[in-house]
Design an enzyme around this catalytic site. Structure first.
Site, short mmCIF file in Angstrom:
data_model
loop_
_atom_site.label_atom_id
_atom_site.label_comp_id
_atom_site.label_asym_id
_atom_site.label_seq_id
_atom_site.Cartn_x
_atom_site.Cartn_y
_atom_site.Cartn_z
N CYS A 105 1.84 -2.35 13.27
CA CYS A 105 0.75 -1.39 13.16
C CYS A 105 0.28 -1.24 11.72
O CYS A 105 -0.58 -0.41 11.42
CB CYS A 105 1.15 -0.04 13.73
SG CYS A 105 2.50 0.77 12.84
N HIS A 107 -6.15 3.62 -0.13
CA HIS A 107 -7.04 4.42 0.72
C HIS A 107 -8.41 3.78 0.83
O HIS A 107 -9.00 3.72 1.91
CB HIS A 107 -7.17 5.83 0.13
CG HIS A 107 -5.98 6.69 0.36
ND1 HIS A 107 -5.59 7.67 -0.52
CD2 HIS A 107 -5.08 6.72 1.36
CE1 HIS A 107 -4.51 8.27 -0.08
NE2 HIS A 107 -4.17 7.71 1.07
N ASN A 143 2.67 -1.88 5.58
CA ASN A 143 2.25 -1.32 4.28
C ASN A 143 3.46 -0.79 3.51
O ASN A 143 3.74 -1.18 2.37
CB ASN A 143 1.25 -0.18 4.48
CG ASN A 143 0.06 -0.58 5.32
OD1 ASN A 143 -0.11 -1.73 5.67
ND2 ASN A 143 -0.77 0.38 5.65
#
Length: 556
Positions: A486, A186, A438
């Site tokens: 993305c 994050h 990711n």
């Protein structure tokens, strides 16, 4: 004397300044007993502190907006977890003070998370931050967090909680360095959104002496301690050259020989639109819709609320392409009304599309809201499903889109290795693929994106990950369809060239990265990108892959 350290660079740019350390964590409260007649008062104190901290996190999220808002609202829900509060009340009832009860209840929950597999273990830092804030309020001491300073500095921390990262002041915090974290944590994602140079996973970062001057290269991950005048001048010169190149670069994304590579933005909601438009994004490659669902974990947002939010984003890109990911709930984004609470490993359980297929009414409402939001707008709407595993998943999603009357392209995210291996099969049901690098890295290497100890396996330069990208793009090309990226891999300018060489048809990233990628792509031909991609795939390690690609693109 100048020394060099190396971590993982996660946000481009150079920062040179004095070290300042994050405020220390709250001390453990004393374990003292209270009389039985004080229990009710202590329970009230605990509830007030929890509500105050939750309100503060939500307020910080409202100020930050976008993706940061979603992260902070998730933390607020964590603070108000009813099972945690019930445990706090039980501990007070048998004699604990409010602060000790909170500390012990969170410690018990922390142990459960830490032992529940690496994916949930990555939430421990967020949980610790919530605990520290509640205990600090109860003790009446300052909140842990970013230091007060009138002069700009480089922030050092073991890890940065989202509540701290989201509201960093870039005029004071020149950059930051953490011991923990990974390239897709994050904090790393929010650092890129802020445009703050950052390095994570640097062992011993906490040992840097307060006031020491360091130079941080957020691209390479290098830290120069007490840099020489020559090194400082060299880095400042390189930063100035990079800034000039960015200013000179504009227009659609393309290689130097005119091969078009649309550069799109990842957005978390309407608050991210201005930055995306300002960076020259040609559309949105990943519109995360989770932010709408985090306001209330007990029920889904109304169709009217969804329509309003979706239309705001769609209207910002007339004649542009906007790719919406339907709700990705589960794992680290639990929703009380959707996701099971007793899964032994939520990351490998009912998550993403699996959750929506178990709750078809939620998917139907979201798809209908998207259809309504797009009515009358000159936008190219595309909708994709997260966590697609096979053709059966892809067909179920496409059928749901058609049943909802959605006039848009239907796509699938490639985040699970099986989807890359069977991409051509999946493309019999959908019209495009989008690689979420990711999660694809996380599931390929069994390496949680939030755990710094396995950060080398989260590196998107890993040749095995590039092989999976190539499988997906080759399948899309064979079927005459598109395959974009993305995930955060697209935000690395050098890797963007390699992805282009692998056949990726569009790149989507945080808005702050778009100028860097545009400028770098424009310097190289498609053939150079293809040679760089082949060299990277021929390597055995992430470091060698990067070096090989760099050598090709620099003409060595």
């Amino acid at each position: 004397m100048e020394t060099t350290l190396r971590g993982v660079g996660v946000s481009h740019g150079v920062a040179i300044g004095e070290v300042r350390h994050m405020g220390t964590a709250v001390l453990e409260p004393p374990a003292k007993q209270i009389p039985a007649d004080e229990a009710e008062r202590e329970q009230g104190r605990a509830r007030q502190a929890v509500e105050a901290v939750a309100a503060d996190l939500i307020a910080r999220g409202n100020l930050a907006g976008g993706e940061a808002q979603a992260v902070l609202e998730a933390q607020a829900l964590m603070a108000q977890d009813p099972e945690l509060m019930a445990d706090v009340d039980r501990r007070i009832a048998v004699g604990s003070t409010a602060e000790r009860a909170v500390y012990d209840a969170f410690a018990a929950y922390r142990a459960l998370l830490a032992g529940a597999g690496e994916y949930l273990a990555g939430r421990v830092a967020d949980l610790d931050d919530v605990r520290n804030r509640i205990v600090a309020r109860l003790l009446g001491v300052p909140m842990p967090g970013v230091p007060d300073s009138d002069e700009p500095y480089v922030l050092i921390a073991r890890d940065l909680a989202p509540a701290d990262t989201a509201l960093l002041d870039p005029t004071l915090v020149l950059g930051f360095v953490t011991e923990e974290g990974g390239p897709t944590s994050h904090s790393a994602i929010l650092a890129r959104a802020l445009g703050v140079p950052a390095v994570v996973a640097l062992p011993g970062a906490g040992e840097l002496v307060e006031g020491t001057v360091i130079a941080v290269d957020g691209s390479t991950g290098e830290i120069f301690v007490e840099p020489s005048a020559e090194k400082r001048a060299e880095m400042e010169r390189a930063a100035a050259e990079r800034k000039a190149a960015l200013a000179a670069s504009s227009g659609p994304g393309a290689t130097s020989d005119g091969h078009k590579v649309p550069l799109l933005a990842n957005v978390g909601g309407p608050a991210d639109v201005a930055a995306a438009v300002g960076a020259g994004a040609e559309g949105v490659g990943l519109f995360r819709t989770e932010f709408l669902f985090l306001d209330d974990s007990k029920k889904a947002p109304s169709a009217e609320k969804q329509v309003e939010a979706y239309r705001t984003v769609l209207a910002a890109f007339p004649e542009g392409r906007v790719v919406v990911r339907v709700l990705d709930a589960g794992a680290d984004k639990p929703l009380e009304f959707l996701t099971p609470a007793d899964e032994p490993n939520p990351a490998l359980g009912v998550r993403g599309l699996r959750t929506l297929l178990d709750h078809p009414e939620v998917l139907r409402t979201q798809l209908s809201a998207l259809a309504t939001a797009a009515e009358g707008l000159p936008v190219y709407l595309e909708v994709m499903a997260p966590m697609v595993a096979d053709r059966t998943d892809a067909k179920a999603f496409a059928d749901a889109c058609r049943e909802a009357g959605l006039r848009a392209k239907f796509g699938a995210m490639v985040e699970i290795p099986s989807a890359a291996l069977r991409a051509r099969s999946i493309l019999q049901e959908v019209e495009f693929l989008s690689l979420g690098t990711n999660d694809l890295a996380q599931y390929t290497f069994a390496a949680d994106r939030q755990v710094g100890a396995v950060s080398r396996l989260q590196d998107p330069w890993q040749p095995a990950l590039l092989d999976l990208v190539a499988l997906s793009t080759e399948a899309a090309k064979a079927e005459g369809k598109s395959c974009g990226v993305c995930g955060e891999a697209a935000s690395d300018p050098l890797l963007a060239c390699v992805l282009t060489g692998l056949g990726v048809t569009s790149l989507s990233m945080g808005a702050a990265s778009i100028p860097y990628v545009r400028a770098t792509l424009s310097k190289h031909t498609l053939a150079q990108c293809e040679r760089a991609a082949a060299a990277a795939r021929a390597a055995d390690t992430a470091e060698d892959a990067r070096a090989a690609a760099q050598a090709v693109l620099s003409g060595e």
